[in-house]
Design an enzyme around this catalytic site. Sequence first.
Site, PDB file in Angstrom:
ATOM      1  N   CYS A 122      -3.825   0.823   7.406  1.00 39.90           N
ATOM      2  CA  CYS A 122      -4.231   0.001   8.545  1.00 39.90           C
ATOM      3  C   CYS A 122      -4.765   0.850   9.695  1.00 39.90           C
ATOM      4  CB  CYS A 122      -3.058  -0.857   9.016  1.00 39.90           C
ATOM      5  SG  CYS A 122      -1.538   0.067   9.198  1.00 39.90           S
ATOM      6  N   GLY A 136       5.790 -14.502  -0.238  1.00 41.44           N
ATOM      7  CA  GLY A 136       5.992 -14.803   1.173  1.00 41.44           C
ATOM      8  C   GLY A 136       6.470 -16.214   1.436  1.00 41.44           C
ATOM      9  N   PRO A 147      10.139  -6.737  -0.504  1.00 41.22           N
ATOM     10  CA  PRO A 147       8.967  -5.922  -0.816  1.00 41.22           C
ATOM     11  C   PRO A 147       7.822  -6.787  -1.307  1.00 41.22           C
ATOM     12  CG  PRO A 147      10.518  -5.821  -2.627  1.00 41.22           C
ATOM     13  CD  PRO A 147      11.161  -6.677  -1.554  1.00 41.22           C
ATOM     14  N   GLU A 153       3.273  -5.015  12.659  1.00 42.31           N
ATOM     15  CA  GLU A 153       2.283  -3.958  12.481  1.00 42.31           C
ATOM     16  C   GLU A 153       1.242  -4.518  11.529  1.00 42.31           C
ATOM     17  OE1 GLU A 153       0.060  -1.564  11.089  1.00 42.31           O
ATOM     18  OE2 GLU A 153       1.680  -0.501  10.061  1.00 42.31           O
ATOM     19  N   LEU A 154       0.080  -4.886  12.099  1.00 43.57           N
ATOM     20  CA  LEU A 154      -0.909  -5.662  11.361  1.00 43.57           C
ATOM     21  C   LEU A 154      -2.139  -4.807  11.055  1.00 43.57           C
ATOM     22  CD1 LEU A 154      -0.405  -8.945  13.437  1.00 43.57           C
ATOM     23  CD2 LEU A 154       0.817  -8.188  11.389  1.00 43.57           C
ATOM     24  N   GLU A 180     -11.457  -5.705   8.919  1.00 42.75           N
ATOM     25  CA  GLU A 180     -10.770  -4.653   8.178  1.00 42.75           C
ATOM     26  C   GLU A 180     -11.121  -4.764   6.698  1.00 42.75           C
ATOM     27  OE1 GLU A 180      -6.348  -2.746   8.217  1.00 42.75           O
ATOM     28  OE2 GLU A 180      -6.451  -4.904   7.854  1.00 42.75           O
ATOM     29  N   ASN A 199       0.794  -1.229   0.000  1.00 40.33           N
ATOM     30  CA  ASN A 199       0.000   0.000   0.000  1.00 40.33           C
ATOM     31  C   ASN A 199       0.829   1.283   0.000  1.00 40.33           C
ATOM     32  OD1 ASN A 199       0.634  -0.870   2.689  1.00 40.33           O
ATOM     33  ND2 ASN A 199      -0.766   0.688   3.472  1.00 40.33           N
ATOM     34  N   GLU A 252       5.498  -8.395  -3.881  1.00 42.72           N
ATOM     35  CA  GLU A 252       5.729  -8.769  -5.273  1.00 42.72           C
ATOM     36  C   GLU A 252       4.871  -7.946  -6.227  1.00 42.72           C
ATOM     37  OE1 GLU A 252       3.152 -12.090  -3.382  1.00 42.72           O
ATOM     38  OE2 GLU A 252       4.648 -10.596  -2.783  1.00 42.72           O
ATOM     39  N   GLY A 269       1.670  -5.978   7.521  1.00 40.12           N
ATOM     40  CA  GLY A 269       0.768  -6.663   6.609  1.00 40.12           C
ATOM     41  C   GLY A 269      -0.432  -7.232   7.332  1.00 40.12           C
ATOM     42  N   GLU A 326       7.071   1.386  15.601  1.00 37.22           N
ATOM     43  CA  GLU A 326       7.802   2.096  14.572  1.00 37.22           C
ATOM     44  C   GLU A 326       7.663   3.592  14.870  1.00 37.22           C
ATOM     45  OE1 GLU A 326       9.563   0.405  12.643  1.00 37.22           O
ATOM     46  OE2 GLU A 326       8.583  -1.511  12.248  1.00 37.22           O
ATOM     47  N   PHE A 377      -9.912  -2.345   4.160  1.00 31.69           N
ATOM     48  CA  PHE A 377      -8.763  -1.882   3.377  1.00 31.69           C
ATOM     49  C   PHE A 377      -9.230  -1.364   2.024  1.00 31.69           C
ATOM     50  CE2 PHE A 377      -4.078  -2.077   2.569  1.00 31.69           C
ATOM     51  CZ  PHE A 377      -3.698  -1.570   3.794  1.00 31.69           C
TER      52      PHE A 377
END
Length: 486
Positions: free
Chosen positions: A291, A215, A183, A257-258, A383, A159, A185, A235, A460, A385
């Site tokens: 997120c 992944g 990163p 960080e989900l 969620e 994103n 794909e 993710g 973060e 998104f």
Amino acid sequence: MTTIVAAGAGARTIPHWIDGAAVAEGSAETPEIINPRTNGAIGRALSGTAQHVDAAVIAAHTAQKKWARLSALQRSEKLLALAGTILERAEELADWEAEETGHPRTAALGEIRAAAQYFSYYGGMIPAMAGETIDMGEHYQAYTRREAYGVVGIITPWNAPLNQAARAAAPAIAAGNTVVIKPSEFTPTTTFLLGEIAAAAGLPAGVINVVNGTGPDVGSAIVEHRRVSKVAFTGSVRTGQAISALAATRILPLSLELGGKSANIVFEDADLDRAAQVAARGFLGNSGMACSAGTRILVQCSIHDEFVPRLMAAVKAFADSVDMGPVTTRAQFAKVGEMLTAAEAEGAAKNEVPLTGKDAAGLFISPTVFTGVDNSMMIAQEEVFGPVGVVIPFETEEEAIEIANDSDYGLAGALWTQDLDRAHRVAREIESGQVYINTYLGPTIELPFGGHKLSGYGREKGFEALLNYTHTKAVAIELAPSPERN
């Protein structure tokens, strides 16, 4: 000069960046990179293997000892140079990112500049990182050191590609670590170019490495590699759980960080026009692909019927004033469509602002607000998104807090009130890593960011992120025999 063709010049293949050089090895088995505005294919990233990961980790491990031994000022100079080089190439990077993510060009440029700010911010902060002295009596000298983990694996989403890579890489390498980045794909190009830019800025080979792939092929190999000492992942919850399971066998430290389903609470004494405008931006920014988006808008019943028309007007004004981009991947487009259909089937009232002037083949989703929503409904709990918000009524402050916390997530939250006592009281009770009062989000590199519950753990941003990429070592020296301790 980049080793890949210019943006828009046709199909491209994105190589890896390992030990200071592009590595054009691997199969083309990753999914197509598409332009989400047209849904047309524009290239692929080379698919890495465990062997590529091993080469990248060995390069990072070799470079790390020398990198960590540089003085704080030397590392600082390198990161500041990296920030400057990103800014020099910001227009080019924004072109790549806008094409792959579908973001408006101005938004993509803002994200590139924010990526540069991470390296500038942590580059300036390195000299401030220090341990502490500990008083153990006259016979001892004791102190602590903040030391790098070593090699940090970073797995990023699609994103906001370069922004997300920089958010983890900048504090990690500032603290003396080296990094191997995987990163998405679907949006690999600007992260690959970060390796080139780091080399041009004078960072030693091996400090920043990039391995493309999926992944299962690359992400798992990073987590399982014995030379990787910490992993940062941004993710989905499902992938975070899979990484946690792999990491558990190695007792590997993680920063996760989900997802999020953040509550934005509007009390009856709020500035309703301002709250409506910011609430709209809070779930429509980046077409809802954030997120921390404020997708659950809790509105006090006494102002509900007055606020909802203001909110819909703000949603329309936002959609009319900006270039609302598409969602980035085909899978996400399909998922959002399924969730919209399910919400209507559950009885929620759909209020949609149609987008005009968009390519019909593109992955565009109209801004949507659901009313008549109970917090137990799927659309209020999962969620999305995408550019979708829900309005949930409440009667009392206590009920608002209960609804806000009745979620598996806990990433962000906000409240709108003119009552200072209430502002502090409710902020204390909301179960989330960030709470905003009379605003929502903004330029917050300085503010620690992270979640509770299924939103993950670790932080973060801010000075706390720098500490998050170090561990504490205690050192004690016996200066003379101590009768009390012997």
